[in-house]
Design a protein around this motif. Structure first.
Motif, PDB file in Angstrom:
ATOM      1  N   THR A  80      -5.186   6.518   0.148  1.00 30.85           N
ATOM      2  CA  THR A  80      -4.421   5.307   0.427  1.00 30.85           C
ATOM      3  C   THR A  80      -4.661   4.338  -0.724  1.00 30.85           C
ATOM      4  O   THR A  80      -5.815   4.047  -1.073  1.00 30.85           O
ATOM      5  CB  THR A  80      -4.856   4.642   1.742  1.00 30.85           C
TER       6      THR A  80
ATOM      7  N   ASP B  19       0.834  -1.199   0.000  1.00 33.24           N
ATOM      8  CA  ASP B  19       0.000   0.000   0.000  1.00 33.24           C
ATOM      9  C   ASP B  19       0.871   1.252   0.000  1.00 33.24           C
ATOM     10  O   ASP B  19       2.050   1.222   0.353  1.00 33.24           O
ATOM     11  CB  ASP B  19      -1.015  -0.012   1.152  1.00 33.24           C
TER      12      ASP B  19
ATOM     13  N   HIS C  65       0.597   5.740   0.604  1.00 34.61           N
ATOM     14  CA  HIS C  65      -0.178   6.830   1.189  1.00 34.61           C
ATOM     15  C   HIS C  65       0.238   8.145   0.527  1.00 34.61           C
ATOM     16  O   HIS C  65       1.428   8.450   0.399  1.00 34.61           O
ATOM     17  CB  HIS C  65       0.065   6.912   2.699  1.00 34.61           C
TER      18      HIS C  65
END
Length: 713
Positions: free
Chosen positions: A426, A419, A421
């Motif tokens: 996100t 992931d 950010h």
């Protein structure tokens, strides 16, 4: 369509009263190692924990989850309840216990129980969409992970535990559960167990819907021939009023585990679990046709023996035993910033069940499985997990109904999820490669190998502190299962040797040339979190290429319809809604209102509607709760399922009312007592689930009282 849209707008929430909103959002997801909390992921996730789990937990996994939006129960009598996620069941839904597959044979047939005990769960996590890449591209429907503490994950100081007893009068079910844990901060031990005993299930009215059964026979193979029955000595099933015969049973589950904590560096632990159950199958569920083989015999002694066999065949029971051994190793701070956590799992499972026809063993199913996982997790600002999964499986069926040959399977999976950010966004991306090898003991089919690739992407946008928008896209690929490939694969060459799948009452023909099944999935969700209130709405769309399903060939063998596994493109779409709204304070407690709803539509390109889909459901719940006392009234309305699929019967809708009260108090210092009473199906409504193969023979329980008490120390 208009009615559907109105229902979608009305159904905006669910049973918030039983779970504090902060408890729901703050739950740490054991199944998704790169995220710490449910609120931090855009992936479609449903969590049962705490008070809500205590209230909803039942004897089977399907019954425990069956009222949650997007999830249904494919029951097969009180002994079996398998979850269906967004209309997908069988091999498309994977049941896990602490991250490792249950390794039973529940996906092989709807009358086979899931070998997981919900009463011992600390939480139940349901993953849908892209999150399934962690556990296999084949989990196109979803993943259900039942998490317990059989291997203590955190240090235990002193002694702690719980004891619970509950009684449900519809099945006359007594259930006792106990858990004991002790430790000195470094070494911890866990003991837990459940014992259950139940009688024949009480129902409103008749067990068998005779009009629906006649209609089903017409759809499958023409009108019912009473002269044929008389000629071959077949007798019509004896219907029962007020109960379902042969639905009694019992279960005993025992677990022992231990772990050693390396301070803040992690832990190592092992566990042993024994799961045993014996339950009856309702009359009419199994279609036995072996008697036709002897139709030319006229010997009187043989006729007497044959009549005796028929009597025994009306009483079918399943005796199931499973032993499971688990080992886990968690290591922290191996290479900070690169590999923050390493998680290793190794499980061996020895499964066996026999189908008893009277006092005789009809068919024996055996499965021996090894499974291992290794996950390397990065917990810096941009989380990531790299993992490998391995599974070796030996399956064998022996007996009159062994329509699937002995098969050895080997599976390898490699996955990576990361992931990122960026401001209020996100993002999460992931990929998985799977290799599956299935090697049958078959004359007419060789070993079959499959390579599959799955990809996912998800994004969550924080509109403001109260609103989030989530989008998830994925491409998942599933290899055909053993039964889809090899059912009756050798018997098709011998016209007099086809074997009936007794649970469905038809002959199933596999196809070793099946290709992988590909699904393109899209989820859009909108989430709102207020002061003691919350709301979620999710729209999903699944497009399948080469969806594997059973097609009625229009032919018969010895009066039994013949079905064949085929592939066709299909699409599913639907809506899921949950919310909770805190209304006011009254008499020292809080009043909350919840409304919930879901709907799903599934269609093949060429073969019509997808069978056994759940109907549209709308419901609501009003509750009052203070620190120690709570009460609720709940109603759910299910629409008619008048698009049952080809060769399937329609099911009527229903309205079900439930109510309950619970009380919690501190006793003897920090110990706690929790007592509850539930009044279920208050109006004694006849409910037949469209998701169940057994809907025409076994309705759901009638009006009943369930009560229990739990002591935690």
């Amino acid at each position: 369509m208009k009615r559907t849209l109105i229902a979608a707008l009305v159904g905006a929430a669910s049973q918030a009263m039983a779970q504090d909103p902060s408890e729901r959002m703050e739950h740490v997801l054991v199944s998704v190692p790169i995220h710490k909390k449910a609120a931090e992921t855009a992936l479609p996730v449903t969590v049962l924990t705490g008070t809500e789990l205590q209230r909803l937990v039942s004897a089977s996994l399907g019954e425990t989850l069956g009222d949650k939006p997007g999830i249904s129960n494919a029951s097969f009598g009180p002994g079996v309840g398998r979850p269906v996620i967004r209309g997908q069941g069988g091999p498309r839904t994977i049941n896990l216990n602490n991250g490792i597959a249950a390794a039973d044979v529940s996906s092989l047939s709807p009358d086979h129980a899931v070998s997981i005990e919900p009463m011992l769960a600390e939480s139940v996590e349901v993953l849908r969409g892209p999150s399934t890449l962690l556990y296999g591209g084949g989990a196109i429907g979803g993943v259900i992970n039942v998490v317990d503490n059989r291997i203590p994950r955190a240090p235990i100081e002193g002694v702690q535990g719980a004891v619970e007893y509950r009684y449900d009068d519809a099945p006359g079910m007594d259930t006792g559960t106990a858990k004991l844990e002790a430790g000195n901060g470094s070494f911890g031990i866990h003991l837990s167990g459940t014992t259950r005993d139940f009688d024949d299930l009480d129902i409103p009215g008749m067990a068998i819907d005779e009009a629906a059964v006649e209609r089903q026979e017409e759809l499958l193979g023409g009108e019912h021939d009473e002269d044929h029955d008389e000629e071959h000595g077949e007798e019509e099933l004896e219907n029962s009023n007020g109960s379902i015969e042969n639905t009694d049973g019992d279960a005993d589950v025992f677990t022992i585990g231990a772990s050693y904590q390396f301070g803040e560096k992690g832990f190592f632990g092992i566990a042993y679990n024994s799961y045993e159950t014996n339950y009856g199958i309702p009359p009419g569920a199994h279609g036995h046709h072996e008697e036709h083989e002897d139709e030319d015999h006229e010997d009187e002694d043989h006729d007497e023996d044959h009549e005796h066999e028929e009597e025994e065949e009306e009483t079918i029971r399943i005796d199931l035993e499973q032993e499971r051994y688990d080992a886990q190793l968690h290591l922290h701070d191996l290479a900070p910033g690169l590999v923050d956590v390493a998680r290793a799992f190794l499980t061996y499972t020895d499964y066996e069940h026999v189908e008893l026809e009277g006092s005789e063993v009809g068919t024996r199913f055996e499965r021996e499985t090894w499974e291992g996982r290794l996950e390397l997790v990065r917990q810096a600002e941009n989380h990531g997990v790299l993992g490998v999964q391995w599974r070796m499986d030996e399956f064998e069926a022996i007996g009159d109904e062994a329509y699937v040959p002995e098969t050895d399977s080997t599976e390898w999976g490699l996955f990576y999820i990361q992931d990122f950010h960026a401001g209020d966004w996100t993002f999460e991306v992931g990929g998985r490669y799977d290799y599956v090898e299935r090697d049958p003991e078959a004359v007419t089919s060789d070993e079959q190998d499959f390579d599959s690739f799955s990809l996912s992407g998800a994004a969550i946008y924080t509109i403001n502190p109260s609103w989030n928008l989530g989008i998830a896209l994925s491409r998942a690929e599933r290899a055909p299962s053993t039964e889809e490939l090899f059912s009756n694969v050798d018997n098709t060459a011998a016209d007099d040797n086809l074997v009936t799948h007794a649970a469905t009452g038809v002959i199933e023909i596999g196809d070793p040339n099946l290709d992988t099944e590909v699904s393109l999935n899209a989820d859009i969700s909108l989430n709102w979190q207020g002061n003691g209130s919350w709301a979620e709405v999710t729209l999903f769309y699944n497009s399948f290429e080469d969806y594997i399903f059973l097609l009625n060939t229009g032919t018969e063998f010895e009066e039994t319809p013949v079905y064949a596994y085929e592939q066709d493109d299909a699409e599913f779409y639907g809506l899921e809604l949950e919310s909770s709204f805190r209304l006011t304070e009254l008499a020292g407690g809080e009043v909350a209102l919840g409304v919930f709803g879901d709907m799903i539509t599934g269609e093949f390109d060429d073969a019509g509607d997808v069978p056994r889909l759940p109907p549209m459901r709308i419901g609501g719940e009003l509750s009052w709760r203070n620190d120690s006392l709570g009460a609720y009234v709940r109603v759910v309305n299910a629409d008619d399922q008048d698009d049952p699929g080809d060769f399937e019967t329609e099911t009527d809708g229903y309205t079900r009312w439930d109510a309950g009260i619970d009380y919690r108090m501190q006793v003897m210092g920090e110990s706690e007592m929790f007592a509850f009473v539930k009044w279920k199906n208050i109006s004694d409504e006849e409910i037949r689930l469209s998701t169940s193969f057994l809907r025409n023979y076994a309705p759901q329980p009638g009006e009943s009282i369930e009560a229990g008490i739990r002591f935690t120390f």
